[in-house]
Write a protein that holds these residues in place. Structure first.
Motif, short mmCIF file in Angstrom:
data_model
loop_
_atom_site.label_atom_id
_atom_site.label_comp_id
_atom_site.label_asym_id
_atom_site.label_seq_id
_atom_site.Cartn_x
_atom_site.Cartn_y
_atom_site.Cartn_z
N THR A 249 44.53 38.85 32.36
CA THR A 249 44.78 38.15 33.24
C THR A 249 46.72 37.80 32.28
OG1 THR A 249 44.55 35.62 32.18
CG2 THR A 249 43.28 36.59 33.65
N ALA A 250 46.84 38.41 31.80
CA ALA A 250 48.49 37.89 30.81
C ALA A 250 48.95 38.76 30.04
CB ALA A 250 48.26 37.52 29.42
N ASP A 251 50.34 39.07 30.78
CA ASP A 251 51.25 40.47 30.85
C ASP A 251 51.74 40.51 29.20
OD1 ASP A 251 52.06 40.93 33.85
OD2 ASP A 251 53.74 39.43 33.62
N PRO A 252 51.43 41.90 28.66
CA PRO A 252 51.41 41.96 27.34
C PRO A 252 52.91 41.81 27.08
CG PRO A 252 51.79 44.06 28.59
CD PRO A 252 51.58 42.92 29.54
N ARG A 444 45.01 45.41 23.47
CA ARG A 444 46.64 45.74 24.54
C ARG A 444 46.27 46.45 25.26
NH1 ARG A 444 51.77 46.01 20.62
NH2 ARG A 444 50.96 43.67 21.04
N LEU A 445 45.15 47.42 25.22
CA LEU A 445 44.93 47.95 26.33
C LEU A 445 44.40 47.35 27.18
CD1 LEU A 445 44.51 51.26 26.73
CD2 LEU A 445 42.03 51.13 26.43
N LEU A 446 43.79 46.42 27.05
CA LEU A 446 43.50 45.95 28.69
C LEU A 446 44.23 45.23 28.89
CD1 LEU A 446 39.46 44.32 27.02
CD2 LEU A 446 40.49 45.98 29.14
N ALA A 447 45.56 44.90 28.41
CA ALA A 447 46.31 43.87 29.23
C ALA A 447 47.26 45.32 29.74
CB ALA A 447 47.12 43.16 27.41
N GLU A 453 47.16 47.57 37.44
CA GLU A 453 47.35 47.09 38.13
C GLU A 453 47.19 46.20 39.39
OE1 GLU A 453 42.15 46.31 38.22
OE2 GLU A 453 42.81 44.66 37.30
N ARG A 454 48.53 45.45 38.52
CA ARG A 454 48.46 44.24 39.45
C ARG A 454 49.36 44.99 40.35
NH1 ARG A 454 47.18 40.79 34.75
NH2 ARG A 454 49.04 41.20 34.32
#
Length: 465
Positions: A249-252, A444-447, A453-454
């Motif tokens: 849910t957090a932007d990297p 980091r990959l998930l972020a 995705e968003r």
């Protein structure tokens, strides 16, 4: 309230714990959907009675465990006590194990409710799920097409809303290939990340367990649960530690993204990236640039990959406990892989393992300037059922490489990777890309995957929804 299958796994978990819905209600809803869509070939076995008994037991207890009350299904490579476990093979048609594999037992300990077994290719050896033990796993967007493999059943179940998410396994793309085929999220963790299904329990280190989900956030949630299934015993180089859910849910921060369409199979097999795969790749690269990340060409020129992987794949098949009589019952490509693998001598296998470790080091060094590397997920649109030449094992192997040339190298290098849909082709079918992380770099990959995705916007559900 939305129908239960329209809810995210994260929301389902919250509602179950707050007792807004019962475990039995959730299990019954998903079992009804499974029964209504048997034509998709997602399940090799449905255990409705056992699931409802367990759901009622959980409803009478206090919530405990990361997956409490959530419906899941075991891939049909995972033994569950008392449940037919066929490994997608006629040679195991009547096999009912007396004991569960560690992954199934740990999922029970985490509070999950197993609804049965998702379909797989025979012993998980191929990138398509069309086993002779049952119907093929079909793409919910176009049932004339196959769903990819080997975790084809899990991907179909998630894409069609028959499960909220699913555990699966990936030895050469077996999570990412079907996930990309049917337009869901597939995550292959780093080698050694998980306490169960870590990849560290086999000489080649290829196969790891991981999640299939409808969103990056749900994949992160299931990854956290898989990481918590036992004490965390493995050290991963430069590893992020769980929990990973906040990354969904957090932007990297601003990252450096490498982009490449190069495949390590390019000098071994005729690889052609079709227009839809190229357009999705270019769109994802442009979107990441628009989000403020530095997107540069990843100058990667792998050599000698094909021969080493062919040896590893044959050697892994050679370990299957099949008698000569049973080899007459299995599919041609399985028999070919097993016999070819058993004919390998020790120096050749050891040389391939050494070459694989050299490839791992070279790949990590080539990708080191980047936080994440973007590649196509697949080179082609979904293939029609029966497209693979199952009568010619060598040709079928080559076709699998042509369909998914960018997945297996990630297993050899032990890196984390995620496939996710980013666009629709001209038929309205989702097209995915792959993001590859640094060793142990799941957070980091998930972020970055969640941010992409968003930015890609919500994609429609398949017609069966």
């Amino acid at each position: 309230m939305s129908a239960l299958h329209e809810l995210s796994a994260v929301d389902l978990a919250r509602m179950l714990r707050s007792r807004e819905i019962s475990v039995a209600e959730v299990a019954a809803h998903f079992l009804a959907r499974i029964a209504a869509r048997e034509d998709l070939g997602a399940f090799a076995e449905v255990t409705a009675d056992a699931a409802m008994r367990r759901a009622r037991v959980l409803d009478a207890s206090e919530p405990s465990g990361a997956l409490w009350g959530l419906p899941l299904a075991d891939k049909d490579l995972v033994a569950r006590a008392g449940v037919p476990t066929r490994y997608g093979s006629r040679s195991r048609a009547h096999h009912v194990p007396a004991a569960s594999d560690p992954l199934a037992a740990a999922l029970d300990d985490a509070g999950a409710v197993s609804l049965g077994k998702t379909a797989t290719s025979e012993f998980g050896l191929t990138g398509y799920t069309e086993p002779l033990t049952g119907p093929p796993a079909r793409d919910p967007w176009n049932p004339r097409n196959g769903a990819g493999g080997s975790s084809g059943g899990a991907a179909v179940a998630v894409a069609a809303g028959l499960l909220p998410f699913a555990p699966a396994s990936d030895g050469g793309g077996s999570i990412r290939i079907p996930s990309a085929t049917v337009g869901v999220v597939g995550l292959k963790p780093s080698r050694g990340r998980l306490p169960i299904g870590s990849g560290l329990d086999s000489p080649d280190g290829l196969s790891v367990a991981g999640p299939v989900a409808r969103s990056v956030a749900d994949a992160a949630f299931l990854l956290d649960a898989l990481c918590a299934l036992a004490p965390y015993p493995f050290a991963v180089g430069a590893a992020d530690a769980p929990p990973f859910s906040p990354a969904g849910t957090a932007d990297p921060p601003r990252l450096r993204i490498g982009a490449t369409t190069v495949s390590p199979w390019d000098d071994d097999v005729d690889i052609v990236l079709d227009a839809g795969a190229r357009a999705a790749f270019e769109r994802a690269a442009a979107t990441l640039g628009d989000l403020g990340h530095a997107v540069d060409d990843a100058r990667w020129h792998p050599v000698g990959y094909g021969p080493l992987f062919r040896v590893l794949w044959r050697a892994s098949a050679a370990r299957l406990p099949l008698t000569e009589a049973e080899l007459e019952q299995v599919e041609p490509i399985t028999a070919w892989l097993v016999r070819e693998g058993r004919a390998l001598d020790a120096p050749r296998v050891l040389s391939a393992l050494a070459d694989a470790r050299a490839f791992e080091r070279a790949t990590i060094a080539a990708f080191a300037p980047f936080d994440v590397v973007l590649t196509p997920a697949l080179a082609m649109s979904p293939r029609p059922i029966g497209w693979y030449d199952t009568a010619d094992a060598e040709r079928a192997f080559e076709q699998q490489v042509q369909y998914a040339p960018h997945t297996s190298f990630v297993n050899v290098a032990g890196l984390p990777a995620i496939s996710l849909p980013v666009s629709l082709d001209d038929t309205g079918h989702p097209v995915s890309v792959q993001l590859v992380g640094r060793p142990g770099g799941e957070r980091r990959l998930l972020a970055i995957a969640a941010q992409l995705e968003r930015a890609s916007g919500p994609l429609p559900h398949p017609p069966v929804w």
